[in-house]
Design an enzyme around this catalytic site. Structure first.
Site, PDB file in Angstrom:
ATOM      1  N   ASP A   1      39.395  46.241  48.190  1.00 30.41           N
ATOM      2  CA  ASP A   1      40.761  45.299  49.519  1.00 30.41           C
ATOM      3  C   ASP A   1      42.570  46.071  48.946  1.00 30.41           C
ATOM      4  OD1 ASP A   1      38.531  43.959  48.599  1.00 30.41           O
ATOM      5  OD2 ASP A   1      38.639  43.126  47.605  1.00 30.41           O
TER       6      ASP A   1
HETATM    7  N1  URA Z   1      35.278  43.584  43.758  1.00 30.97           N
HETATM    8  C1  URA Z   1      36.555  42.855  44.973  1.00 30.97           C
HETATM    9  O1  URA Z   1      35.733  41.622  44.964  1.00 30.97           O
HETATM   10  N2  URA Z   1      36.956  43.672  45.537  1.00 30.97           N
HETATM   11  C2  URA Z   1      37.276  44.851  45.306  1.00 30.97           C
HETATM   12  O2  URA Z   1      38.534  45.255  46.173  1.00 30.97           O
HETATM   13  C3  URA Z   1      36.476  46.167  44.454  1.00 30.97           C
HETATM   14  C4  URA Z   1      35.439  44.859  44.182  1.00 30.97           C
END
Ligand code: URA
Length: 234
Positions: free
Chosen positions: A103
């Protein structure tokens, strides 16, 4: 991109002036074209031969980045800054993409490559490549949460593969999570199901290859062939 004379000097462990001499003598080919200028710009992905010998057989490159917040995992994006744009100029070659998505507000290990087959092999859940994260949570993790993670939880309509979860501090608000899938916002949603909010998330390992502690946020370096093997080790 790097100057040809520098790349040759580095790879052959010789001086810049010796590299220049080889280039001037017509001994150097880049992608089968004879090159006579020492300041010709090339990269790890180019096929370079010196006196008939292949210098860099690496058609593919594999880069470890310590991703900072604020960048999206994509090659290009109309609105956002991408991890590929963040690479230093001498690493920016054609067709690079991040193998997997973190993310925008997640930090840590992103693998950037131009090798589609390799990327598929580490992303496909069947291959069981583990991804390890550290999460800071707003509340302590109860034993029931650990059990649900480990038994393969139901998330929406999906039944997830078993994940590992352990706490890393006395308050039980710092957790280590190991997952094999990469479903959208997976870790945040897994905790949310149990009423926990992820305040910070960092990926610290892919397979058995940990994020290099010497890499500051925003920095990148090439992954060696030996390290590459660690990624696929289960
Ligand atoms: N899980 C998440 O919620 N976000 C990420 O960036 C990676 C794994």
């Amino acid at each position: 991109m790097t100057r040809l004379d520098k790349l040759i000097a580095d790879k052959l462990n010789t001086t810049r002036s010796e590299a220049k001499l080889l280039i001037k003598k017509g001994e150097v080919f880049v992608n089968s074209n004879a090159i006579f200028s020492p300041d010709f710009k090339c990269s790890e992905a180019d096929e370079i031969t010196v006196s008939g010998k292949k210098l860099s057989a690496d058609k593919f490159v594999y880069i470890m980045m310590n991703k900072p917040k604020g960048f999206v995992c994509a090659s290009e994006d109309r609105d956002e800054k991408t991890v590929v744009e963040l690479l230093p100029d001498d690493m920016k070659i054609k067709n690079l993409f991040p193998a997997g998505r973190l993310d925008k507000d997640t930090t840590g290990f992103v693998l950037i490559t131009n090798d589609g087959e390799f990327a598929h092999s580490i992303l496909c859940p069947k291959k069981h490549v583990e991804k390890t994260y550290l999460a800071l949570l707003d509340k302590p993790v109860e034993c029931s949460v650990i059990k649900d993670f480990e038994s393969g939880m139901e998330l929406g309509k999906e039944k997830l593969m078993p994940a590992k979860l352990s706490t890393e501090n006395e308050e039980k608000t710092l957790a280590k999570i190991v997952i094999r899938q990469g479903i959208y916002h997976q870790i945040k949603r897994m905790f949310k199901k149990h009423g926990l909010e992820v305040l910070e998330l960092k990926r610290i390992k892919i397979g058995n290859l940990p994020l290099d502690k010497n890499l500051k946020e925003g920095e990148s370096r090439y992954i060696t062939q030996d390290e590459l093997k660690l990624i696929k080790e289960v």
